[in-house]
Design a protein around this motif. Structure first.
Motif, PDB file in Angstrom:
ATOM      1  N   MET A  77       0.898  -1.397  -0.111  1.00 46.75           N
ATOM      2  CA  MET A  77       0.071   0.097   0.010  1.00 46.75           C
ATOM      3  C   MET A  77       0.713   1.274  -0.059  1.00 46.75           C
ATOM      4  SD  MET A  77      -3.179  -0.909   2.490  1.00 46.75           S
ATOM      5  CE  MET A  77      -2.109  -1.419   3.820  1.00 46.75           C
ATOM      6  N   MET A  78       1.846   1.257   1.039  1.00 50.98           N
ATOM      7  CA  MET A  78       2.593   2.407   0.923  1.00 50.98           C
ATOM      8  C   MET A  78       3.519   2.568  -0.445  1.00 50.98           C
ATOM      9  SD  MET A  78       6.131   2.990   3.133  1.00 50.98           S
ATOM     10  CE  MET A  78       7.345   4.307   3.092  1.00 50.98           C
ATOM     11  N   LEU A  79       4.106   1.563  -1.054  1.00 50.10           N
ATOM     12  CA  LEU A  79       4.733   1.488  -2.405  1.00 50.10           C
ATOM     13  C   LEU A  79       3.871   1.888  -3.377  1.00 50.10           C
ATOM     14  CD1 LEU A  79       7.083   1.040  -4.080  1.00 50.10           C
ATOM     15  CD2 LEU A  79       6.606  -1.157  -4.428  1.00 50.10           C
ATOM     16  N   LEU A  80       2.537   1.698  -3.407  1.00 52.85           N
ATOM     17  CA  LEU A  80       1.689   1.875  -4.550  1.00 52.85           C
ATOM     18  C   LEU A  80       1.251   3.372  -4.329  1.00 52.85           C
ATOM     19  CD1 LEU A  80      -0.261   1.214  -7.090  1.00 52.85           C
ATOM     20  CD2 LEU A  80      -1.825   0.343  -5.311  1.00 52.85           C
ATOM     21  N   SER A  81       1.097   3.784  -3.197  1.00 51.02           N
ATOM     22  CA  SER A  81       0.836   5.627  -2.686  1.00 51.02           C
ATOM     23  C   SER A  81       1.923   6.325  -3.436  1.00 51.02           C
ATOM     24  CB  SER A  81       0.600   5.611  -1.201  1.00 51.02           C
ATOM     25  OG  SER A  81      -0.454   4.896  -0.871  1.00 51.02           O
ATOM     26  N   CYS A  82       3.213   5.805  -3.051  1.00 47.53           N
ATOM     27  CA  CYS A  82       4.274   6.513  -3.509  1.00 47.53           C
ATOM     28  C   CYS A  82       4.224   6.749  -5.136  1.00 47.53           C
ATOM     29  CB  CYS A  82       5.562   5.575  -3.099  1.00 47.53           C
ATOM     30  SG  CYS A  82       5.982   5.962  -1.452  1.00 47.53           S
ATOM     31  N   ILE A  83       4.077   5.924  -5.704  1.00 50.08           N
ATOM     32  CA  ILE A  83       3.833   5.585  -7.279  1.00 50.08           C
ATOM     33  C   ILE A  83       2.763   6.570  -7.594  1.00 50.08           C
ATOM     34  CG2 ILE A  83       3.200   4.388  -9.367  1.00 50.08           C
ATOM     35  CD1 ILE A  83       4.416   1.915  -7.827  1.00 50.08           C
ATOM     36  N   LEU A  84       1.802   6.659  -6.814  1.00 47.48           N
ATOM     37  CA  LEU A  84       0.707   7.590  -7.292  1.00 47.48           C
ATOM     38  C   LEU A  84       0.946   9.130  -6.820  1.00 47.48           C
ATOM     39  CD1 LEU A  84      -2.548   5.785  -6.307  1.00 47.48           C
ATOM     40  CD2 LEU A  84      -1.470   5.837  -8.548  1.00 47.48           C
ATOM     41  N   TYR A  85       1.806   9.197  -6.006  1.00 42.73           N
ATOM     42  CA  TYR A  85       2.252  10.734  -5.626  1.00 42.73           C
ATOM     43  C   TYR A  85       3.417  11.156  -6.472  1.00 42.73           C
ATOM     44  CZ  TYR A  85      -0.381  11.123  -1.168  1.00 42.73           C
ATOM     45  OH  TYR A  85      -1.343  11.237  -0.256  1.00 42.73           O
ATOM     46  N   TYR A  86       4.232  10.160  -6.901  1.00 40.79           N
ATOM     47  CA  TYR A  86       5.250  10.530  -7.958  1.00 40.79           C
ATOM     48  C   TYR A  86       4.461  10.803  -9.245  1.00 40.79           C
ATOM     49  CZ  TYR A  86       8.955  10.047 -11.216  1.00 40.79           C
ATOM     50  OH  TYR A  86       9.925  10.002 -12.387  1.00 40.79           O
ATOM     51  N   ILE A  87       3.484  10.280  -9.777  1.00 39.34           N
ATOM     52  CA  ILE A  87       2.696  10.555 -10.840  1.00 39.34           C
ATOM     53  C   ILE A  87       2.108  12.032 -10.791  1.00 39.34           C
ATOM     54  CG2 ILE A  87       0.767  10.019 -12.595  1.00 39.34           C
ATOM     55  CD1 ILE A  87       1.299   7.032 -11.847  1.00 39.34           C
ATOM     56  N   PHE A  88       1.635  12.128  -9.514  1.00 41.52           N
ATOM     57  CA  PHE A  88       0.797  13.581  -9.330  1.00 41.52           C
ATOM     58  C   PHE A  88       2.211  14.502  -9.334  1.00 41.52           C
ATOM     59  CE2 PHE A  88      -0.228  16.866  -6.547  1.00 41.52           C
ATOM     60  CZ  PHE A  88      -1.506  17.572  -7.223  1.00 41.52           C
ATOM     61  N   ALA A  89       3.308  14.067  -8.701  1.00 42.94           N
ATOM     62  CA  ALA A  89       4.210  15.290  -8.806  1.00 42.94           C
ATOM     63  C   ALA A  89       4.766  15.548  -9.889  1.00 42.94           C
ATOM     64  CB  ALA A  89       5.129  14.989  -7.588  1.00 42.94           C
ATOM     65  N   PHE A  90       5.191  14.704 -10.739  1.00 43.45           N
ATOM     66  CA  PHE A  90       6.243  14.680 -11.813  1.00 43.45           C
ATOM     67  C   PHE A  90       5.391  14.634 -13.119  1.00 43.45           C
ATOM     68  CE2 PHE A  90       8.765  13.976  -8.360  1.00 43.45           C
ATOM     69  CZ  PHE A  90       9.895  14.653  -8.525  1.00 43.45           C
ATOM     70  N   HIS A  91       4.199  13.891 -13.289  1.00 41.48           N
ATOM     71  CA  HIS A  91       3.710  13.641 -14.632  1.00 41.48           C
ATOM     72  C   HIS A  91       2.350  13.927 -14.514  1.00 41.48           C
ATOM     73  CE1 HIS A  91       7.245  11.306 -15.668  1.00 41.48           C
ATOM     74  NE2 HIS A  91       7.284  10.853 -14.732  1.00 41.48           N
ATOM     75  N   PHE A  92       1.902  15.324 -14.221  1.00 38.75           N
ATOM     76  CA  PHE A  92       0.484  15.780 -14.011  1.00 38.75           C
ATOM     77  C   PHE A  92       0.470  17.077 -14.433  1.00 38.75           C
ATOM     78  CE2 PHE A  92      -2.822  17.907 -11.709  1.00 38.75           C
ATOM     79  CZ  PHE A  92      -3.772  17.402 -12.123  1.00 38.75           C
ATOM     80  N   GLU A  93      -0.538  17.585 -15.351  1.00 35.66           N
ATOM     81  CA  GLU A  93      -0.844  18.966 -15.590  1.00 35.66           C
ATOM     82  C   GLU A  93      -2.151  19.156 -15.073  1.00 35.66           C
ATOM     83  OE1 GLU A  93       1.237  20.807 -17.076  1.00 35.66           O
ATOM     84  OE2 GLU A  93       2.748  19.659 -17.374  1.00 35.66           O
ATOM     85  N   GLY A 141      -7.625   6.907  -5.876  1.00 40.81           N
ATOM     86  CA  GLY A 141      -6.680   5.727  -5.391  1.00 40.81           C
ATOM     87  C   GLY A 141      -6.037   5.909  -4.161  1.00 40.81           C
ATOM     88  N   LEU A 142      -5.618   7.418  -4.020  1.00 42.36           N
ATOM     89  CA  LEU A 142      -4.567   7.443  -2.815  1.00 42.36           C
ATOM     90  C   LEU A 142      -5.808   7.758  -1.453  1.00 42.36           C
ATOM     91  CD1 LEU A 142      -2.344  10.656  -4.220  1.00 42.36           C
ATOM     92  CD2 LEU A 142      -1.875   8.382  -3.229  1.00 42.36           C
ATOM     93  N   LEU A 143      -6.935   8.018  -1.752  1.00 39.49           N
ATOM     94  CA  LEU A 143      -8.137   8.063  -0.845  1.00 39.49           C
ATOM     95  C   LEU A 143      -8.304   6.622   0.003  1.00 39.49           C
ATOM     96  CD1 LEU A 143     -10.740  10.295  -2.020  1.00 39.49           C
ATOM     97  CD2 LEU A 143      -9.479  10.687   0.054  1.00 39.49           C
ATOM     98  N   VAL A 144      -8.249   5.604  -0.912  1.00 36.73           N
ATOM     99  CA  VAL A 144      -8.473   4.306  -0.641  1.00 36.73           C
ATOM    100  C   VAL A 144      -7.368   3.808   0.064  1.00 36.73           C
ATOM    101  CG1 VAL A 144      -8.833   1.875  -1.482  1.00 36.73           C
ATOM    102  CG2 VAL A 144     -10.008   3.903  -2.533  1.00 36.73           C
ATOM    103  N   LEU A 145      -6.024   4.211  -0.395  1.00 31.27           N
ATOM    104  CA  LEU A 145      -4.970   3.510   0.271  1.00 31.27           C
ATOM    105  C   LEU A 145      -4.787   4.252   1.406  1.00 31.27           C
ATOM    106  CD1 LEU A 145      -2.580   3.501  -3.095  1.00 31.27           C
ATOM    107  CD2 LEU A 145      -3.270   1.625  -1.679  1.00 31.27           C
ATOM    108  N   CYS A 146      -5.046   5.628   1.658  1.00 31.34           N
ATOM    109  CA  CYS A 146      -4.916   6.113   2.880  1.00 31.34           C
ATOM    110  C   CYS A 146      -5.857   5.502   4.006  1.00 31.34           C
ATOM    111  CB  CYS A 146      -5.398   7.860   2.692  1.00 31.34           C
ATOM    112  SG  CYS A 146      -5.790   8.722   4.464  1.00 31.34           S
ATOM    113  N   PHE A 147      -7.119   5.192   3.643  1.00 30.70           N
ATOM    114  CA  PHE A 147      -7.973   4.568   4.432  1.00 30.70           C
ATOM    115  C   PHE A 147      -7.353   3.376   5.026  1.00 30.70           C
ATOM    116  CE2 PHE A 147     -11.472   1.759   5.196  1.00 30.70           C
ATOM    117  CZ  PHE A 147     -12.173   2.156   6.222  1.00 30.70           C
TER     118      PHE A 147
END
Length: 431
Positions: free
Chosen positions: A1-17, A30-36
């Protein structure tokens, strides 16, 4: 869960407009579910939660914010203050014409602000200005360097919120893990660490102050509360509540300390034009701007469609009523509710701020973070629902004309109001 969250945050930080609305919603869900799930399974593991939350934030460390351009104004003001220039006296559009201007990256900062911010005087309180100055000084004459410094300070503030939040929850006889709904909340991480909004620093002082109150250290609490106000003005709303929380003599002393502390922080910036410039800029938020509003959108829709009201006239009239309704709300919670114990006081704060946001014509997503913190110390959870649905307001950024989608905003507020009414029906005797 932590690793998947890191991937999603990485996409948001570096590959999102910010125009990619669908991508934003998918990432956020996805991040909401993983946070829960992380809080559900690891809520008793403080070290794991702390390390996890810090790692999520560090992912953003060397990125430029992608959902907000406010940080350009932060750095601009910080450059002014670090060069002993009062940021409250001149607007950027005028200063840029000065051939002796000493601001590093001035043209890039001015362009980055967009068209709106350079037209107005700064509306950021004095302690926030000092933080901007620190970022400018330590940033190495680089925009990214200043961003990194601000980001580190915001991360440290979030850690401080966890520290004092857990202590306060214990004093209130509540589970310490509840503060993790703030610390791991995707909205908090994206908007504060990611987009560099200083609500987290304000909330650090605010939660620290509440903890000091719980320890009956009200004098130091007053100083710290003043620091919170000197980051963002929102805690000013709650000051009248202390009149009934303390006895009269004690409340006068509390207000005196708060006032003197604010004046001390303000003193380096004081000038004859300050009050007029600052109040004018703050007043614009009541009468000129609108974003993600609930009640105002209903009023505007009815006014425009059935009474031929002009939107630009309507918001000015509505903006004059908003402060009046807010003041009446604060007075009602001050004099018609017993705020003598800290739990009730925090609950009153939650409802005052909720009502204020409901009637406000401008409710940016990061505003909801204050409600998220307050709700951690109460029995209500509708603010967590709002922190999940408020992301829908970013639809406006995907529209070339920056037009809001009323249908999408209806979904956001329908879910919030429905859950809030459900909670009230369960706890109506506690309101």
């Amino acid at each position: 869960m932590m690793l998947l969250s890191c991937i999603l945050y990485y996409i948001f930080a570096f590959h999102f407009e910010r125009t990619e609305f669908t991508k934003l919603v998918v990432l956020f869900i996805g991040l909401l579910v993983l946070c829960f799930k992380i809080v559900q399974f690891e809520k008793l593991n403080l070290k794991f939660i702390l390390v996890t939350g810090i790692i999520f934030r560090i992912i953003f460390l060397v990125t430029i914010p992608n959902l907000s351009q406010d940080f350009y104004r932060f750095i601009w003001d910080g450059e002014l203050v670090s060069n002993f220039i009062n940021p409250y006296l001149n607007i950027p559009n005028d200063l840029i014409l000065d051939p002796n201007l000493v601001i590093d990256n001035a043209k890039e900062l001015l362009t980055g602000m967009g068209e709106l911010s350079p037209k107005f005087h700064s509306n950021y309180p004095p302690l926030n200005q000092l933080i901007f100055a620190v970022a400018a000084l330590l940033g190495g004459k680089s925009i990214l360097g200043a961003v990194i410094v601000m980001r580190i300070l915001i991360i440290l503030a979030d850690i401080g919120i966890v520290y004092f939040g857990r202590k306060l929850l214990r004093k209130l006889n509540k589970s310490p893990h509840l503060i993790f709904w703030y610390f791991l909340n995707p909205l908090v991480i994206m908007e504060l660490t990611g987009n560099l909004h200083f609500e987290g620093v304000m909330l650090f002082f605010f939660v620290w102050s509440l903890y000091l109150l719980s320890m009956n250290n009200w004098k130091l609490a007053a100083v710290v509360y003043a620091c919170s106000i000197s980051i963002k003005l929102v805690p000013l709303l709650f000051l009248p509540l202390f009149l009934t929380h303390f006895k009269f003599k004690k409340s006068v002393a509390f207000y005196s300390i708060v006032g003197l502390s604010i004046l001390t922080l303000l003193l380096p910036f004081y000038a004859s034009e300050f009050i007029a410039n600052f109040s004018k800029t703050v007043g614009l938020w009541f009468s000129n701007f609108e974003f993600n509003s609930s009640i105002y959108n209903v009023v505007k829709t009815i006014g425009v469609n059935y009474f031929d009201a002009k939107p630009w006239e309507l918001i000015k009239t509505y903006g004059k009523l908003t402060p009046i309704i807010t003041i009446l709300t604060v007075l009602a919670f001050t004099f018609f509710r017993k705020n003598d114990n800290l739990s009730t006081l925090i609950s009153s704060m939650l409802w005052i701020l909720t009502i204020y946001y409901f009637i406000s014509p401008t409710v940016h997503p990061w505003y909801i973070i204050f409600l998220v913190v307050l709700t951690c110390f109460t029995n209500y959870r509708y603010a967590l629902v709002w922190s999940a649905t408020v992301i829908l307001s970013y639809w406006a950024y995907s529209d070339p004309n920056y037009v809001e989608h009323l249908g999408i905003l209806t979904i956001e507020y329908l879910l919030v109001f429905s859950f809030m009414i459900y909670e009230l029906s369960k706890q109506r005797n506690k309101l």
